[in-house]
Design a protein around this motif. Structure first.
Motif, PDB file in Angstrom:
ATOM      1  N   GLY A  79       0.816  -1.205   0.000  1.00 52.17           N
ATOM      2  CA  GLY A  79       0.000   0.000   0.000  1.00 52.17           C
ATOM      3  C   GLY A  79       0.848   1.254   0.000  1.00 52.17           C
ATOM      4  O   GLY A  79       1.859   1.357  -0.686  1.00 52.17           O
ATOM      5  N   GLY A  80       0.427   2.237   0.812  1.00 54.75           N
ATOM      6  CA  GLY A  80       1.133   3.509   0.892  1.00 54.75           C
ATOM      7  C   GLY A  80       2.294   3.522   1.860  1.00 54.75           C
ATOM      8  O   GLY A  80       2.895   4.571   2.090  1.00 54.75           O
ATOM      9  N   GLY A  81       2.610   2.363   2.467  1.00 57.37           N
ATOM     10  CA  GLY A  81       3.788   2.264   3.319  1.00 57.37           C
ATOM     11  C   GLY A  81       3.544   2.364   4.803  1.00 57.37           C
ATOM     12  O   GLY A  81       4.488   2.532   5.571  1.00 57.37           O
ATOM     13  N   ARG A  82       2.289   2.226   5.246  1.00 57.66           N
ATOM     14  CA  ARG A  82       2.022   2.419   6.678  1.00 57.66           C
ATOM     15  C   ARG A  82       2.711   1.365   7.541  1.00 57.66           C
ATOM     16  O   ARG A  82       2.987   1.607   8.723  1.00 57.66           O
ATOM     17  CB  ARG A  82       0.520   2.463   6.967  1.00 57.66           C
ATOM     18  N   PHE A  83       3.028   0.184   6.967  1.00 58.67           N
ATOM     19  CA  PHE A  83       3.835  -0.810   7.675  1.00 58.67           C
ATOM     20  C   PHE A  83       5.287  -0.782   7.204  1.00 58.67           C
ATOM     21  O   PHE A  83       6.208  -0.871   8.011  1.00 58.67           O
ATOM     22  CB  PHE A  83       3.256  -2.209   7.482  1.00 58.67           C
ATOM     23  N   ALA A  84       5.504  -0.669   5.900  1.00 57.09           N
ATOM     24  CA  ALA A  84       6.859  -0.758   5.344  1.00 57.09           C
ATOM     25  C   ALA A  84       7.784   0.299   5.917  1.00 57.09           C
ATOM     26  O   ALA A  84       8.938   0.011   6.270  1.00 57.09           O
ATOM     27  CB  ALA A  84       6.802  -0.646   3.814  1.00 57.09           C
ATOM     28  N   VAL A  85       7.318   1.544   6.002  1.00 58.16           N
ATOM     29  CA  VAL A  85       8.196   2.634   6.445  1.00 58.16           C
ATOM     30  C   VAL A  85       8.607   2.471   7.912  1.00 58.16           C
ATOM     31  O   VAL A  85       9.804   2.530   8.228  1.00 58.16           O
ATOM     32  CB  VAL A  85       7.547   3.998   6.168  1.00 58.16           C
ATOM     33  N   PRO A  86       7.687   2.245   8.859  1.00 59.13           N
ATOM     34  CA  PRO A  86       8.155   2.052  10.238  1.00 59.13           C
ATOM     35  C   PRO A  86       8.965   0.774  10.432  1.00 59.13           C
ATOM     36  O   PRO A  86       9.897   0.747  11.237  1.00 59.13           O
ATOM     37  CB  PRO A  86       6.862   2.039  11.067  1.00 59.13           C
ATOM     38  N   LEU A  87       8.637  -0.291   9.683  1.00 56.02           N
ATOM     39  CA  LEU A  87       9.434  -1.514   9.786  1.00 56.02           C
ATOM     40  C   LEU A  87      10.868  -1.274   9.342  1.00 56.02           C
ATOM     41  O   LEU A  87      11.812  -1.835   9.918  1.00 56.02           O
ATOM     42  CB  LEU A  87       8.808  -2.621   8.940  1.00 56.02           C
ATOM     43  N   ALA A  88      11.031  -0.448   8.316  1.00 52.24           N
ATOM     44  CA  ALA A  88      12.364  -0.203   7.770  1.00 52.24           C
ATOM     45  C   ALA A  88      13.288   0.481   8.766  1.00 52.24           C
ATOM     46  O   ALA A  88      14.512   0.468   8.586  1.00 52.24           O
ATOM     47  CB  ALA A  88      12.264   0.641   6.499  1.00 52.24           C
ATOM     48  N   GLU A  89      12.744   1.065   9.827  1.00 49.72           N
ATOM     49  CA  GLU A  89      13.580   1.663  10.864  1.00 49.72           C
ATOM     50  C   GLU A  89      14.228   0.607  11.750  1.00 49.72           C
ATOM     51  O   GLU A  89      15.163   0.914  12.492  1.00 49.72           O
ATOM     52  CB  GLU A  89      12.741   2.600  11.729  1.00 49.72           C
ATOM     53  N   HIS A  90      13.738  -0.638  11.678  1.00 50.80           N
ATOM     54  CA  HIS A  90      14.176  -1.669  12.626  1.00 50.80           C
ATOM     55  C   HIS A  90      14.817  -2.880  11.967  1.00 50.80           C
ATOM     56  O   HIS A  90      15.376  -3.725  12.674  1.00 50.80           O
ATOM     57  CB  HIS A  90      12.980  -2.130  13.469  1.00 50.80           C
ATOM     58  N   VAL A  91      14.726  -3.015  10.662  1.00 53.48           N
ATOM     59  CA  VAL A  91      15.321  -4.146   9.960  1.00 53.48           C
ATOM     60  C   VAL A  91      16.243  -3.627   8.866  1.00 53.48           C
ATOM     61  O   VAL A  91      16.228  -2.437   8.520  1.00 53.48           O
ATOM     62  CB  VAL A  91      14.245  -5.090   9.368  1.00 53.48           C
ATOM     63  N   ARG A 104       1.990   2.817  -5.036  1.00 55.03           N
ATOM     64  CA  ARG A 104       3.446   2.884  -5.154  1.00 55.03           C
ATOM     65  C   ARG A 104       3.939   4.327  -5.109  1.00 55.03           C
ATOM     66  O   ARG A 104       4.972   4.630  -4.523  1.00 55.03           O
ATOM     67  CB  ARG A 104       3.926   2.201  -6.441  1.00 55.03           C
ATOM     68  N   GLU A 105       3.174   5.217  -5.731  1.00 56.33           N
ATOM     69  CA  GLU A 105       3.550   6.631  -5.699  1.00 56.33           C
ATOM     70  C   GLU A 105       3.537   7.176  -4.274  1.00 56.33           C
ATOM     71  O   GLU A 105       4.455   7.894  -3.851  1.00 56.33           O
ATOM     72  CB  GLU A 105       2.595   7.437  -6.584  1.00 56.33           C
ATOM     73  N   GLN A 106       2.497   6.842  -3.517  1.00 52.38           N
ATOM     74  CA  GLN A 106       2.425   7.281  -2.129  1.00 52.38           C
ATOM     75  C   GLN A 106       3.550   6.671  -1.297  1.00 52.38           C
ATOM     76  O   GLN A 106       4.164   7.360  -0.463  1.00 52.38           O
ATOM     77  CB  GLN A 106       1.069   6.900  -1.531  1.00 52.38           C
ATOM     78  N   LEU A 107       3.828   5.407  -1.517  1.00 51.79           N
ATOM     79  CA  LEU A 107       4.880   4.713  -0.779  1.00 51.79           C
ATOM     80  C   LEU A 107       6.252   5.334  -1.054  1.00 51.79           C
ATOM     81  O   LEU A 107       7.046   5.566  -0.134  1.00 51.79           O
ATOM     82  CB  LEU A 107       4.870   3.231  -1.144  1.00 51.79           C
ATOM     83  N   ALA A 108       6.535   5.616  -2.320  1.00 47.78           N
ATOM     84  CA  ALA A 108       7.818   6.229  -2.666  1.00 47.78           C
ATOM     85  C   ALA A 108       7.965   7.586  -1.996  1.00 47.78           C
ATOM     86  O   ALA A 108       9.045   7.925  -1.467  1.00 47.78           O
ATOM     87  CB  ALA A 108       7.944   6.356  -4.182  1.00 47.78           C
ATOM     88  N   GLY A 109       6.891   8.377  -1.992  1.00 41.98           N
ATOM     89  CA  GLY A 109       6.939   9.679  -1.333  1.00 41.98           C
ATOM     90  C   GLY A 109       7.137   9.558   0.163  1.00 41.98           C
ATOM     91  O   GLY A 109       7.903  10.319   0.763  1.00 41.98           O
TER      92      GLY A 109
END
Length: 289
Positions: A79-91, A104-109
């Motif tokens: 989706g727009g990264g609501r899980f991907a972005v915070p997870l990326a701070e820890h892995v 994908r556009e929202q996620l990239a932003g």
């Protein structure tokens, strides 16, 4: 003679029941608004709502308990990264798999705003086409994705093939698109056909012999908000959408129904949803199971 109720269905029966529920919902929605247009991006109008920070992520703690610092995670249907972005701070790395261009556009932003350079965005539907190259990770996550997946067995099997250690799913007790029955019936004059959710997915996983761990999260409070804001935000759930025939009249009618069934006084209303809590389901990614 009383019919026998099967509390321990075979994998075939559990998967067939799940698929039938998804198909019944799709046929019902098509009967109301017609089939989707070819090439239509279903999420285009709402993708921005799925950026990090737009809604709470109470499941994050339970997911981080499954993580190790050197991990690569697959976020399937990111989706727009609501899980991907915070997870990326820890892995170490997140591979965000998302077929919707607007998402994908929202996620990239969102990744750029957060300064996360360890998120790779992949344009791919899941499960991957047979023979197609697909990324692997230590953990495969599908957060609020499986409700409308007719071949849920194939989806799960692909998760397990591409995960080295763990598979995880975030799922609500009721599909997020499930409306308040009284509002739906008064708006459309028929009974809503629900998508499968937590109960049905657990039945499938247990029938498939998976050793699941289920962590339910506390219910999120539904605080009253201005009635007009609530009606505008949740109209999509009731298939009241701009560009459709009679949209303005339908939206006004929906607002009246929200005020009557979910009103909290002084021009406020609670969200017209029936879901109460989410859960994190995890199990070992046993590729030969």
């Amino acid at each position: 003679m009383t019919a026998m109720v099967t509390l321990r269905p075979t994998p075939e029966k559990a998967l067939a029941a799940y698929a039938a529920q998804v198909a019944a919902n799709r046929a019902y929605i098509h009967s109301i608004e017609g089939p989707p247009r070819p090439g239509q991006d279903y999420w285009a109008a709402r993708a921005a709502a799925f950026r990090p920070g737009r809604m709470p992520v109470p499941e994050l703690g339970a997911l981080l308990a499954l993580a190790e610092p050197g991990d690569t995670w697959l976020d399937i249907g990111a989706g727009g990264g609501r899980f991907a972005v915070p997870l990326a701070e820890h892995v170490a790395r997140v591979i965000a798999i998302e077929p919707s261009p607007s998402m994908r556009e929202q996620l990239a932003g969102a990744a750029q705003e957060a300064g996360r350079t360890n998120i790779e965005i992949v344009d791919m539907a899941w499960p991957p086409d047979p023979g197609a190259a697909a990324p692997e990770g230590d953990v495969a996550l599908a957060a609020n994705v499986l409700y409308a997946i007719e071949d849920v067995g194939g989806f799960i099997a692909a998760m397990e093939r591409h995960a080295r250690r763990t598979c995880a799913v975030v799922v609500f007790d009721r599909a997020p698109s499930t409306p308040v029955p009284a509002i739906w019936h008064e708006l459309w004059g028929s009974e809503f056909r629900e998508l499968p959710a937590l109960r049905e997915l657990l039945a499938v996983l247990l029938a498939m012999g998976r050793r699941v761990r289920v962590e339910p999260l506390p219910p999120q409070p539904q605080e009253p908000r201005p009635l007009d804001d609530v009606a505008a935000e949740y109209a999509w759930m009731y298939h009241v959408r701009p560009g459709t025939e009679g949209y303005e009249e339908k939206l006004a009618r929906f607002r009246e129904l929200v005020a009557r069934h979910c009103g909290a006084g002084e021009g406020l209303a609670r969200p017209p949803v029936v879901r109460r809590y989410s859960s994190v389901i995890s199990w070992p990614a046993e590729r030969n199971s």
